[in-house]
Design an enzyme around this catalytic site. Structure first.
Site, PDB file in Angstrom:
ATOM      1  N   GLU A   1      -6.399 -10.331  -4.171  1.00 56.33           N
ATOM      2  CA  GLU A   1      -7.054 -11.348  -3.355  1.00 56.33           C
ATOM      3  C   GLU A   1      -8.556 -11.138  -3.222  1.00 56.33           C
ATOM      4  OE1 GLU A   1      -4.760 -11.216   0.248  1.00 56.33           O
ATOM      5  OE2 GLU A   1      -3.298 -12.669  -0.505  1.00 56.33           O
TER       6      GLU A   1
ATOM      7  N   GLU B   1       9.247   5.918  -8.198  1.00 52.25           N
ATOM      8  CA  GLU B   1       8.536   6.435  -7.031  1.00 52.25           C
ATOM      9  C   GLU B   1       8.640   7.948  -6.908  1.00 52.25           C
ATOM     10  OE1 GLU B   1      11.175   6.532  -3.099  1.00 52.25           O
ATOM     11  OE2 GLU B   1      10.709   4.490  -3.719  1.00 52.25           O
TER      12      GLU B   1
END
Length: 311
Positions: free
Chosen positions: A94, A125
């Protein structure tokens, strides 16, 4: 292959985490009405800003360190797995439309790569080595900042990213939602937003995710303010590249200057749609090339360029 004892050790570790705690008072939440559950969730969410507020001093100190490095050309890199990684990718994505930054300046890396944004990549992860490899692909420098994000504060990918980045001389921030986390301890700046147990046991996309989003909003937005990407609360680094953005750009110049529509259109045309340059033209009483030069000399800070113009 993971043994039963390894699983037992991990279970014991998770049981100590506030974010994984079981709440017996909510054990029959599925029996409640939809409205009652919504009220409980809303009440839970309302506690998150207060938890963030307790860490504002640490957040501000970290932001100043990030902005200093980015002013020298450094990058802001988010690294996480699962929800935490997705929030980093979201915040990074963004920045270009909001602040007209090059996509390479704020980057989100997620365990398992881009496909992990929309799907689960099992085991990713748990790999510190994968984090190191993902960061090596970016060729980190001392002017870069790596933000490891993990609700638990123990995720190997996030901790490994911070540890590896620190070895490369980069600035590091550890954002977690448990106190005394390995992630915060590994970073130059540890930020621990302790939001407490989740509504659904261990579902850290809830309060923990909200807390992480709020902090990432601060990290990127305030850093961009410090870098001169705004004028007051106006996004003056927006550039008019289509009709929608041209209308928005016109409004921003209007709010910043109060000039007539004709004067605004003239300034935007003369500056190839660059809002910041157009504002400087109008308020500083200079032409387009002079506005561009003054902004370059001021490092893109409109207020400094205005002072130099005498406007």
């Amino acid at each position: 292959m993971t043994s039963l004892s390894d699983h037992g050790d991990l279970r014991a570790e998770l049981e100590k985490l506030t974010t994984e705690a079981f709440r017996p008072e909510l054990s029959e939440i599925d029996r409640l009405s939809t409205l009652e559950i919504a009220r409980i969730m809303n009440g839970e969410d309302a506690t998150v800003p207060a938890a963030v507020a307790e860490q504002l001093s640490r957040i501000a100190t970290a932001i100043d360190a990030v902005a200093e490095r980015m002013s020298r050309g450094g990058r802001l890199v988010y690294a996480g797995a699962g929800t935490a990684g997705r929030l980093g990718v979201l915040d990074a994505s963004e920045c270009p439309p909001t602040f007209n930054t090059d996509p390479s300046r704020v980057v989100g890396v997620i365990a398992g790569g881009p496909s992990a944004v929309v799907g689960s990549i099992e085991g990713a992860e748990d790999s510190r080595e994968l984090a190191a490899a993902d960061l090596d692909a970016l060729a980190l420098t001392a002017d870069d900042t790596v933000v490891g994000i993990s609700a638990s504060g123990r995720t190997p990918y996030a901790v490994g990213a911070v540890e590896h980045a620190r070895k490369q001389g980069a600035l590091t921030i550890g954002l977690a939602c448990n106190a005394n986390s390995a992630l915060a301890a590994a970073a130059d700046h540890g930020i621990e937003i302790v939001v407490g147990p989740e509504l659904l046991t261990g579902s850290t996309r809830l309060k923990s995710g909200t807390a992480q989003k709020l902090v990432l909003n601060m990290l990127s937005t305030i850093t961009m303010i410090r870098l001169g990407k705004t004028y007051g609360n106006l996004m003056v680094d927006v550039r008019a590249s289509n009709e929608k953005l041209r209308a928005r750009s016109h409004r921003i110049v209007d709010l910043a200057t109060g000039a007539s529509d004709e004067e605004i259109e003239h300034a935007l045309t003369a500056t190839d749609g660059r809002v910041k340059n157009a504002v400087l033209m109008i308020l500083g009483g200079v032409d387009g090339p002079t506005a561009a030069r003054l902004l370059e000399e001021s490092g893109g800070h409109l207020r400094a360029a205005l002072a130099a113009s005498g406007g």
